[in-house]
Enzyme design. Structure first.
Site, short mmCIF file in Angstrom:
data_model
loop_
_atom_site.label_atom_id
_atom_site.label_comp_id
_atom_site.label_asym_id
_atom_site.label_seq_id
_atom_site.Cartn_x
_atom_site.Cartn_y
_atom_site.Cartn_z
N LYS A 195 0.84 -1.20 0.00
CA LYS A 195 0.00 0.00 0.00
C LYS A 195 0.87 1.25 0.00
CE LYS A 195 -1.81 2.56 3.38
NZ LYS A 195 -1.81 3.93 2.84
N GLU A 268 10.79 0.75 9.90
CA GLU A 268 11.72 1.85 9.64
C GLU A 268 10.97 3.12 9.97
OE1 GLU A 268 13.22 4.83 8.40
OE2 GLU A 268 13.10 4.18 6.30
N CYS A 302 13.38 10.72 6.66
CA CYS A 302 13.49 10.18 8.02
C CYS A 302 14.90 10.34 8.57
CB CYS A 302 13.05 8.73 8.05
SG CYS A 302 13.77 7.77 6.72
N GLU A 399 10.47 15.07 15.60
CA GLU A 399 10.70 15.03 14.15
C GLU A 399 9.76 16.04 13.49
OE1 GLU A 399 9.48 11.41 12.01
OE2 GLU A 399 11.41 11.51 10.99
P1 NDP Z 1 2.13 7.43 8.91
O1 NDP Z 1 3.01 6.62 9.76
O2 NDP Z 1 0.72 7.61 9.31
O3 NDP Z 1 2.09 6.84 7.42
C1 NDP Z 1 2.93 5.84 6.88
C2 NDP Z 1 2.10 4.80 6.14
O4 NDP Z 1 1.33 4.03 7.07
C3 NDP Z 1 1.08 5.39 5.18
O5 NDP Z 1 0.93 4.53 4.08
C4 NDP Z 1 -0.17 5.42 6.03
O6 NDP Z 1 -1.35 5.55 5.32
C5 NDP Z 1 -0.07 4.09 6.75
N1 NDP Z 1 -0.84 4.00 7.99
C6 NDP Z 1 -1.41 4.99 8.73
N2 NDP Z 1 -2.04 4.47 9.81
C7 NDP Z 1 -1.84 3.12 9.76
C8 NDP Z 1 -2.23 2.03 10.60
N3 NDP Z 1 -2.92 2.22 11.72
N4 NDP Z 1 -1.87 0.77 10.26
C9 NDP Z 1 -1.13 0.56 9.15
N5 NDP Z 1 -0.75 1.55 8.31
C10 NDP Z 1 -1.08 2.81 8.60
O7 NDP Z 1 2.80 8.84 8.67
P2 NDP Z 1 2.06 10.19 8.26
O8 NDP Z 1 1.93 10.18 6.80
O9 NDP Z 1 0.81 10.39 9.05
O10 NDP Z 1 3.12 11.27 8.74
C11 NDP Z 1 3.15 11.68 10.10
C12 NDP Z 1 4.56 11.89 10.56
O11 NDP Z 1 5.26 10.66 10.49
C13 NDP Z 1 5.38 12.83 9.70
O12 NDP Z 1 5.18 14.14 10.06
C14 NDP Z 1 6.76 12.37 9.99
O13 NDP Z 1 7.23 12.95 11.17
C15 NDP Z 1 6.60 10.88 10.18
N6 NDP Z 1 6.94 10.10 8.97
C16 NDP Z 1 8.10 9.41 8.95
C17 NDP Z 1 8.45 8.73 7.80
C18 NDP Z 1 9.72 7.97 7.71
O14 NDP Z 1 10.19 7.73 6.61
N7 NDP Z 1 10.25 7.51 8.80
C19 NDP Z 1 7.63 8.75 6.61
C20 NDP Z 1 6.38 9.44 6.75
C21 NDP Z 1 6.09 10.10 7.90
P3 NDP Z 1 -1.81 7.06 5.00
O15 NDP Z 1 -0.94 7.50 3.91
O16 NDP Z 1 -3.17 6.96 4.59
O17 NDP Z 1 -1.66 7.83 6.27
#
Ligand code: NDP
Length: 489
Positions: A195, A268, A302, A399
């Site tokens: 996804k 990660e 990240c 972050e």
């Molecule tokens: P999320 O952790 O919510 O999103 C990452 C992925 O997980 C997306 O595909 C998301 O879907 C999905 N997801 C969300 N909720 C669930 C769940 N309960 N079970 C399984 N999968 C889920 O990050 P956000 O996009 O909300 O970003 C929020 C913060 O996270 C950012 O501001 C940043 O600080 C951090 N972040 C860190 C990343 C990294 O590479 N380490 C990458 C992205 C964010 P959906 O897209 O619909 O939310």
């Protein structure tokens, strides 16, 4: 050059160094109005949909599916069938052929994918063209090479695939994260349900066309789109392994969900990396490294070097050079080849950055933002530097995931190590010094999965990447990245 100048044998001196815009054409991308889910090699008509947009203009780009639990189950079922009826029994050399084909098709279509990545995610075309796409193809090439050599990679351990891998990826490097997840999973003989993030589904959906071109057997890779509910349904589904990249908060929830189920997991998660500048470093290069560390991909990284630790004796010099360099960064249209900093990925992320920046000002840090005219539509944030930052401030702890740098100082290497490690995260770090011995000693003492020396944000498929503490566990890339997709008899 005018005739007169040529006669005088002098180089012409331009009166103005302003860049003319150099937009990349969108014509190479053919978008459909509506996308379904890619299940068993076919497009499945979605029950529910939502609109995905261009964050630089807020223009709608396409309707995509919001996968329900039942649709996720279909995808997992298709992946299970493909695993049991052919894929897992294929010789590694046959699996490798498909991975090599995918890599080559990605290379051939790289311009199209780069434009689409910038369009849907807001990142500068220069970065999607020169970083995301070459690295995504490189990951498929790299793991193609391992597919028939697993016995050599893990001698006397009888490596076997796990089954179906459920993979959930974020929006900051949509296609690259897809490659990081899918390439090792397939090389090891697994099948996949992936996804992409809600805001950036388009390159993953376009990738389904690459899979067809490569003639990958149906069901080996299935792509479902949707928000966090779809991600949660994959995690709960009948998968044998979950690989997640995203926020620490969601990572913790997934770990709780999987406890006791026997499903394998790699996480990660976030980071708050220290980029440490010693007084013997080549300062001009270090300033480039600082800029690349935090303003690359709008700081949506990240492993971004979001905490700058500067040795006190060179503090003024570094900050002067950094501020001057910031005035030359061009913020704007992601499809313009001159753009350095593109659009913030979503309104939600922009609000998060604004809230944390306001907290930095309230807590007493000094803010610097270069003069900069932002486009009227879309989501934008000016590259920002905070000085006078205390370690306890939220901008030094949390972050931000945006183009915002927090600067702290130190006097001795011990103090640098203590401050750098004073974070719940442990994903990456940078060290700038001319002394090799200091690099090695710092690398040993910094609790970070990756430590860059005199460079920053460099990636290679053969090099493992991953974190300590709240940055997660498990490694992606290299041989280490194959292991989580295998069991050993
Ligand atoms: P999320 O952790 O919510 O999103 C990452 C992925 O997980 C997306 O595909 C998301 O879907 C999905 N997801 C969300 N909720 C669930 C769940 N309960 N079970 C399984 N999968 C889920 O990050 P956000 O996009 O909300 O970003 C929020 C913060 O996270 C950012 O501001 C940043 O600080 C951090 N972040 C860190 C990343 C990294 O590479 N380490 C990458 C992205 C964010 P959906 O897209 O619909 O939310």
């Amino acid at each position: 050059m005018t005739e007169l100048e040529r006669k005088q044998d002098r180089a012409p001196i331009p009166a103005d160094w302003t860049y003319a815009s150099a937009p990349e054409s969108r014509d190479i991308v053919e978008l459909r109005e509506r996308y379904g889910h890619f299940v068993g090699g076919e497009w499945l008509e979605p029950k529910e949909t939502y609109t995905t947009i261009d964050p630089a203009s807020e223009e709608p780009l396409a309707e995509v599916g919001q996968a329900t639990e039942a649709e996720v189950q279909l995808a997992v079922g298709a992946a299970r069938d493909a695993f049991e009826n052919g894929w897992s029994a294929l010789p590694g050399s046959e699996r490798a052929k498909y991975l090599f084909r995918i890599a080559r098709v990605l290379q051939e279509r790289s311009r199209e994918f780069a434009v689409l990545e910038s369009l849907n995610g807001g990142k500068p075309i220069r970065e999607s063209r020169d970083v995301d796409l070459p690295l995504a193809a490189a990951h498929f090439f790299y793991y193609a090479g391992w597919a028939d050599k697993l016995e050599y990679a893990f001698p006397n351990r009888k490596p076997r695939p796990l089954g179906v891998a459920g993979q959930v990826i974020p929006w900051n490097f949509p296609l690259l994260m897809l490659a990081w997840k899918i390439a090792p999973a397939l090389a090891a003989g697994n099948t996949v349900v992936l996804k992409p993030a809600e805001t950036t589904p388009l390159t993953a959906l376009q990738f389904c066309d690459v899979l067809r071109q490569a003639e990958l057997p149906p069901g080996v890779v299935n792509i479902v789109t949707g928000d966090g509910r779809t991600g949660a349904a994959i995690v709960k589904g009948e998968v044998d392994k979950v690989a997640f990249t995203g926020s620490t908060e969601v990572g913790k929830a997934i770990r709780r969900e999987l406890a006791g189920t026997g499903k394998k997991l790699t996480l990660e998660l976030g980071g708050k990396a220290a980029n440490v500048i010693f007084d013997d470093a080549a300062l001009d290069q270090a300033v480039e490294g600082i800029v690349n560390g935090i303003y690359f991909n709008q700081g949506h990284v990240c492993c971004a070097g979001s905490r700058l630790l500067v040795q006190e004796s060179v503090y003024e010099d570094v900050i002067d050079k950094l501020k001057r360099r910031l005035t030359t960064l061009r913020v704007g249209d992601p499809l313009d080849k001159n753009t350095d900093v593109g659009a913030i990925n979503s309104r939600q992320q922009l609000e998060k950055i604004q809230e944390l920046v306001a907290s930095g000002e309230e807590e007493g840090a000094s803010i610097y933002q270069p003069p900069c005219r932002l486009p009227e539509k879309g989501y934008w944030f000016v590259p920002t530097v905070f000085t006078d930052v205390a370690q306890s401030y939220r901008i030094a702890q949390e972050e931000i995931f945006g183009p915002v740098l927090s600067v702290l100082t130190f006097r001795t290497p011990d103090e640098a190590v203590e401050k750098a490690n004073n974070t719940p995260y442990g994903l990456s770090a940078g060290v700038w010094t001319e002394k090799g011995s200091r690099i090695l000693s710092m690398a040993q003492r910094l609790r970070a999965g990756v430590v860059w020396a005199n460079t920053y944000n460099r990636f290679d498929p053969s090099s493992p990447f991953g974190g300590y503490k709240e940055s997660g566990f498990g490694r992606e890339g290299g041989l280490h990245g194959l292991e989580p997709y295998l069991r050993f008899e």
